[in-house]
Motif scaffolding. Structure first.
Motif, PDB file in Angstrom:
ATOM      1  N   SER A 224       6.444  -2.958  45.647  1.00 54.49           N
ATOM      2  CA  SER A 224       5.510  -3.545  45.016  1.00 54.49           C
ATOM      3  C   SER A 224       4.303  -2.468  45.176  1.00 54.49           C
ATOM      4  O   SER A 224       3.155  -2.887  44.510  1.00 54.49           O
TER       5      SER A 224
ATOM      6  N   ASP B  39       2.031   0.161  43.533  1.00 51.93           N
ATOM      7  CA  ASP B  39       1.968   0.760  42.135  1.00 51.93           C
ATOM      8  C   ASP B  39       0.485   1.081  42.154  1.00 51.93           C
ATOM      9  O   ASP B  39      -0.646   0.054  41.940  1.00 51.93           O
TER      10      ASP B  39
ATOM     11  N   ALA C 133      -1.295  -0.615  39.002  1.00 53.63           N
ATOM     12  CA  ALA C 133      -1.633  -1.957  38.727  1.00 53.63           C
ATOM     13  C   ALA C 133      -3.263  -2.252  38.649  1.00 53.63           C
ATOM     14  O   ALA C 133      -3.882  -1.566  39.556  1.00 53.63           O
TER      15      ALA C 133
ATOM     16  N   TYR D  41      -4.936  -2.496  42.351  1.00 48.94           N
ATOM     17  CA  TYR D  41      -5.155  -1.419  42.929  1.00 48.94           C
ATOM     18  C   TYR D  41      -6.328  -0.590  42.210  1.00 48.94           C
ATOM     19  O   TYR D  41      -7.296   0.342  42.796  1.00 48.94           O
TER      20      TYR D  41
ATOM     21  N   ALA E 215       8.005   4.851  46.296  1.00 50.68           N
ATOM     22  CA  ALA E 215       7.597   4.147  45.642  1.00 50.68           C
ATOM     23  C   ALA E 215       8.220   3.993  44.209  1.00 50.68           C
ATOM     24  O   ALA E 215       8.032   4.938  43.641  1.00 50.68           O
TER      25      ALA E 215
ATOM     26  N   SER F 183       7.948   2.447  41.728  1.00 50.60           N
ATOM     27  CA  SER F 183       6.886   2.639  40.325  1.00 50.60           C
ATOM     28  C   SER F 183       6.502   3.628  39.721  1.00 50.60           C
ATOM     29  O   SER F 183       6.480   3.771  38.539  1.00 50.60           O
ATOM     30  N   ILE F 184       6.330   4.799  40.562  1.00 47.28           N
ATOM     31  CA  ILE F 184       6.077   5.986  40.103  1.00 47.28           C
ATOM     32  C   ILE F 184       6.900   7.138  40.461  1.00 47.28           C
ATOM     33  O   ILE F 184       6.808   8.248  40.344  1.00 47.28           O
TER      34      ILE F 184
ATOM     35  N   ARG G 156      -0.657   6.399  32.529  1.00 43.42           N
ATOM     36  CA  ARG G 156       0.545   6.044  31.738  1.00 43.42           C
ATOM     37  C   ARG G 156       0.005   5.903  30.355  1.00 43.42           C
ATOM     38  O   ARG G 156      -0.137   4.774  29.869  1.00 43.42           O
TER      39      ARG G 156
END
Length: 413
Positions: free
Chosen positions: A14, A16, A19, A22, A42, A44-45, A186
């Motif tokens: 989870s 991120d 997000a 964050y 992680a 997500s990245i 991103r």
């Protein structure tokens, strides 16, 4: 936060850093992961995240294992269109924060001459003059301090330091828009196209500028490097000087803009400390250092491993992309008492890692400190009664490394 318990390979599904929660406030998550595990993967990245002060300091001091080569590469793959735009006119190569020895050693040695105490000290009256001009233009009422002060001051100073003409500054600033998202965020395909096009414009401008300085050096940082090149063309090439001018012109204002905004926000949010500073402006230096620790403009930085390495008992493979959580390290209770408190009176503040450590320690640290110190000193003199606008919704750039308010509304007395 969700943690997958795997032997020697902890995974946070989870975590991120892009997000929304964050981005709004990363510190609760940073504290949680630091207390839970020294390092984790992680998804997500696609990075390994290192969370604790000792391990991050060790990574900075071991460039042979933790290479800087990925420091400015895009976090996520670019579109074919963006890559084509870049290939067609942007020819930057690593020379500073994303460069390893021996090339880094050679170029940094010459850059340090340009950042001599003499040249930085010569800039101080110019910083005071520009800051005073900007503050003089502020009128009583509701003011956004980012466009009014915290953005134009460091942008003007780093462009002046490099030698860019005053009349080009608005154009240059327009090309910097959303540059952070390109390498550290991103961005959408449309944003990638726009940013890549601006990067090409900016690069070509730097090429032409360095060529002009090579033909006719003056008294500025770029000309200092030109003179070194003239004495020994192998010491630093014109292409490398172009890369330095390009990289420094971006790094030298975005980070200080964010940092100064963070300092003003924290001081006004801790009213008793702002009042104490206004009563005794010798506290400005301490406030600068505490903001660097507590709410730095760079909350994470990247590395890539050159070999397998063990961090706090966690095994990290070779060629692993690394995210060093500087924000977590700067609130590590092993080094800072009551680390979650903003306290400009604390005595342990200078241990912070806001400017890095080792061979890549921020070359512009003295200049950044000076600009923030002058801005806060001037505000304490001229507007001790200013207050943050209550209930304003602060937003921050969507990226993994840089943090500062896009807008900062105050009621100016």
């Amino acid at each position: 936060m969700a943690m997958t318990d795997m032997t020697s390979c902890p995974v946070h599904q989870s975590f991120d850093p892009l997000a929304e929660p964050y981005l709004a406030d990363p510190y609760p998550d940073m504290t949680a992961v630091r207390e839970e595990v020294p390092a984790f993967y992680a998804p997500s990245i696609d990075m390994w995240v290192i969370t604790r002060y000792d391990d991050i300091e060790s990574a900075f001091k071991d460039p042979g294992t933790f290479s800087a080569a990925v420091g400015q590469r895009p976090v996520f793959p670019l579109t074919d269109e963006a890559r084509a735009i870049i290939a067609g006119g942007f020819h930057a190569s690593p020379v500073m924060s994303d460069c390893d020895p021996p090339k880094h050693t050679r170029i940094r040695r010459h850059n340090l001459k340009g950042f001599s105490a003499r040249r930085v000290s010569v800039l101080e009256p110019k910083v005071w003059a520009k800051a005073t001009q900007l503050v003089d233009d502020i009128r009583p009422g509701r003011v956004d301090l980012v466009p009014a002060l915290t953005y134009p001051l460091p942008a003007y100073m780093i462009f002046t330091f490099i030698g860019f003409p005053d009349e080009d500054m608005d154009m240059l600033k327009s090309w910097c828009g959303n540059r952070i998202a390109f390498s550290w965020g991103r961005p959408s395909p449309e944003e990638q196209r726009e940013i890549a096009t601006n990067m090409v414009h900016y690069w070509r401008y730097c090429e032409e500028f360095v060529a002009k300085r090579a033909a006719d050096p003056v008294d500025d940082f770029t000309s200092d490097l030109i003179r070194i090149h003239r004495e020994d063309p192998e010491a630093i090439s014109l292409e490398e000087i172009t890369n330095v001018a390009y990289g420094l012109s971006f790094a030298g204002h975005e980070t200080t803009t964010n940092f100064t905004g963070n300092a003003i926000r924290q001081l006004l949010s801790h009213r008793e400390q702002w009042d104490a500073l206004c009563a005794d402006r010798s506290l400005v230096t301490a406030a600068v250092e505490e903001t660097l620790r507590y709410d730095s403009s760079i909350i994470a930085w990247r590395r890539i491993t050159t070999r397998p390495v063990t961090v706090g008992g966690v095994e990290i493979p070779a060629d692993a992309k690394i995210l060093l959580l500087l924000g977590a390290a700067n609130r590590d209770p092993k080094y800072f008492s009551a680390p979650e408190d903003y306290d400009i009176m604390r005595g342990d503040v200078r241990a912070h890692l806001a400017f890095g450590k080792g061979i890549h320690y921020c070359i512009g640290a003295a200049l950044a400190r000076m600009e923030a110190r002058i801005a806060l000193d001037l505000l304490a003199q001229r507007a001790p009664g200013m207050r943050l606008v209550e209930d304003q919704e602060l937003t921050f750039p969507a990226n993994v490394s840089f943090r500062g308010p896009k807008h900062l509304l105050v009621d100016w007395p």
